[in-house]
Write a protein that holds these residues in place. Structure first.
Motif, PDB file in Angstrom:
ATOM      1  N   GLU A 153       0.923  -1.232   0.210  1.00 35.00           N
ATOM      2  CA  GLU A 153      -0.061  -0.425  -0.313  1.00 35.00           C
ATOM      3  C   GLU A 153       1.012   1.519  -0.273  1.00 35.00           C
ATOM      4  OE1 GLU A 153      -2.375  -0.835   3.317  1.00 35.00           O
ATOM      5  OE2 GLU A 153      -3.269  -2.198   2.593  1.00 35.00           O
ATOM      6  N   ARG A 154       0.227   2.621  -1.038  1.00 32.79           N
ATOM      7  CA  ARG A 154       1.016   3.601  -0.611  1.00 32.79           C
ATOM      8  C   ARG A 154       1.439   4.129   0.725  1.00 32.79           C
ATOM      9  NH1 ARG A 154      -2.454   3.410  -4.935  1.00 32.79           N
ATOM     10  NH2 ARG A 154      -1.740   4.454  -6.996  1.00 32.79           N
ATOM     11  N   ASP A 155       0.555   3.994   1.307  1.00 33.14           N
ATOM     12  CA  ASP A 155       1.274   4.694   3.002  1.00 33.14           C
ATOM     13  C   ASP A 155       2.401   3.583   3.551  1.00 33.14           C
ATOM     14  OD1 ASP A 155      -0.891   2.451   3.193  1.00 33.14           O
ATOM     15  OD2 ASP A 155      -2.215   3.704   4.576  1.00 33.14           O
TER      16      ASP A 155
ATOM     17  N   THR B  48       1.023  10.530  -0.346  1.00 31.75           N
ATOM     18  CA  THR B  48       0.909   9.143  -1.195  1.00 31.75           C
ATOM     19  C   THR B  48       1.540   9.412  -2.339  1.00 31.75           C
ATOM     20  OG1 THR B  48      -1.124   9.732  -1.252  1.00 31.75           O
ATOM     21  CG2 THR B  48      -0.322   8.507   1.150  1.00 31.75           C
ATOM     22  N   ARG B  49       0.993  11.190  -2.911  1.00 28.09           N
ATOM     23  CA  ARG B  49       2.069  11.864  -4.592  1.00 28.09           C
ATOM     24  C   ARG B  49       3.103  11.058  -4.357  1.00 28.09           C
ATOM     25  NH1 ARG B  49       2.326  16.297  -7.340  1.00 28.09           N
ATOM     26  NH2 ARG B  49       1.649  16.253  -9.420  1.00 28.09           N
TER      27      ARG B  49
ATOM     28  N   VAL C  58       4.871   8.841  -3.433  1.00 28.55           N
ATOM     29  CA  VAL C  58       5.560   7.502  -3.907  1.00 28.55           C
ATOM     30  C   VAL C  58       5.186   7.341  -5.354  1.00 28.55           C
ATOM     31  CG1 VAL C  58       4.864   5.317  -3.777  1.00 28.55           C
ATOM     32  CG2 VAL C  58       4.838   6.876  -1.429  1.00 28.55           C
ATOM     33  N   ASP C  59       3.575   7.879  -5.851  1.00 28.27           N
ATOM     34  CA  ASP C  59       3.269   7.968  -7.240  1.00 28.27           C
ATOM     35  C   ASP C  59       4.339   8.506  -8.038  1.00 28.27           C
ATOM     36  OD1 ASP C  59       1.297   6.798  -6.507  1.00 28.27           O
ATOM     37  OD2 ASP C  59      -0.016   8.782  -6.083  1.00 28.27           O
TER      38      ASP C  59
ATOM     39  N   THR D  24       0.872  -1.743 -10.748  1.00 25.85           N
ATOM     40  CA  THR D  24      -0.323  -0.844 -10.188  1.00 25.85           C
ATOM     41  C   THR D  24      -1.283  -2.141  -9.704  1.00 25.85           C
ATOM     42  OG1 THR D  24       0.916   1.626 -11.039  1.00 25.85           O
ATOM     43  CG2 THR D  24      -1.708   1.380 -10.039  1.00 25.85           C
TER      44      THR D  24
ATOM     45  N   GLY E 167      -2.365   0.051  -4.091  1.00 28.13           N
ATOM     46  CA  GLY E 167      -0.272   0.258  -4.008  1.00 28.13           C
ATOM     47  C   GLY E 167       0.722  -0.168  -5.469  1.00 28.13           C
ATOM     48  N   TYR E 168       1.348  -0.898  -4.872  1.00 27.01           N
ATOM     49  CA  TYR E 168       2.568  -1.143  -6.281  1.00 27.01           C
ATOM     50  C   TYR E 168       3.347  -2.433  -5.734  1.00 27.01           C
ATOM     51  CZ  TYR E 168       2.248   3.737  -7.667  1.00 27.01           C
ATOM     52  OH  TYR E 168       1.377   4.880  -8.179  1.00 27.01           O
TER      53      TYR E 168
END
Length: 227
Positions: A178-180, A195-196, A198-199, A216, A221-222
């Motif tokens: 997850e991004r967070d 979190t942007r 991370v993107d 993605t 998330g990734y």
């Protein structure tokens, strides 16, 4: 007593520069300030800072060129400040060696958090450098001791943050992060609004490693692709 960390602040707005300098001095940092690119490069060679806070838009040499020259002279963590909201500008900044970015206007609390997180990552990288480990995932090879990455035998030039992000994903190939969680694990802090970041770094990784390396999972998330 721990050695005082040195920060070079490159900012042409006097009001912002004074506010940031005062806050960082209160946090225990030694801060030098430069108001343009040429002065920044002179101060960089003279002060040998532990970290640079660098405005994207500067009179004379812009922040991108200043960052590029700094990284060629001596790699250092760079936190880039930008008033430009376009993702292309962010990716260009990451491409010349910036480790992280913060959009204006920003809170002092977030700025301090990102500085501490960057410095912690540098310390952790030094500790991990003694590990003689090579991780291979598909066509990507990660030499964790040398902090070098190869794709199909060709070396990819990653920033410190890009390397740390790739390494974290490579520790669990195929697992969705997850991004967070990535923000906490890699950047060292957790802010939902950030979190942007991370993107943007994932997009930078794809530009350097290939579009199919990181998958993605929309809304989650990734994951690093295993193949």
């Amino acid at each position: 007593m721990a050695e005082q960390r040195r920060i070079l602040l490159v900012e042409d707005d006097g009001t912002i520069a004074l506010a940031v300098r005062n806050r960082l001095a209160a946090e225990g940092f030694e801060v030098r300030v430069a108001g343009d690119g040429e002065t920044a490069l002179v101060e960089y060679g003279r002060a040998e800072p532990d970290l640079v806070i660098l405005d994207r838009l500067l009179p004379g040499l812009d922040g991108l060129e200043v960052c590029r020259r700094m990284q060629l002279a001596r790699p250092v963590p760079v936190l880039m400040l930008t008033a430009l909201g376009e993702e292309t500008d962010v990716l260009v900044g990451l491409g010349v060696g910036a480790d992280d970015y913060l959009a204006k206007p920003f809170s002092m609390r977030e700025l301090v958090a990102r500085i501490h997180a960057l410095l912690r990552r540098v310390e952790r990288a030094v500790q991990l450098a003694s590990e003689d480990t090579v991780i291979r995932v598909g066509e990507v090879e990660i030499d964790t001791a040398a902090r070098r990455v190869f794709v199909r035998g060709a070396e990819a030039q990653l920033t410190r943050t890009e390397f740390d992000l790739l390494r974290r994903l490579a520790e669990r190939p195929g697992q969705v992060f997850e991004r967070d969680r990535l923000l906490s694990d890699v950047w060292g802090f957790s802010e939902a609004a950030a979190t942007r970041t991370v993107d943007s770094h994932v997009r930078a990784l794809r530009r350097k490693l290939g579009s199919g390396v990181v998958r993605t999972v929309h809304g989650v998330g990734y994951a690093l692709v295993r193949r």
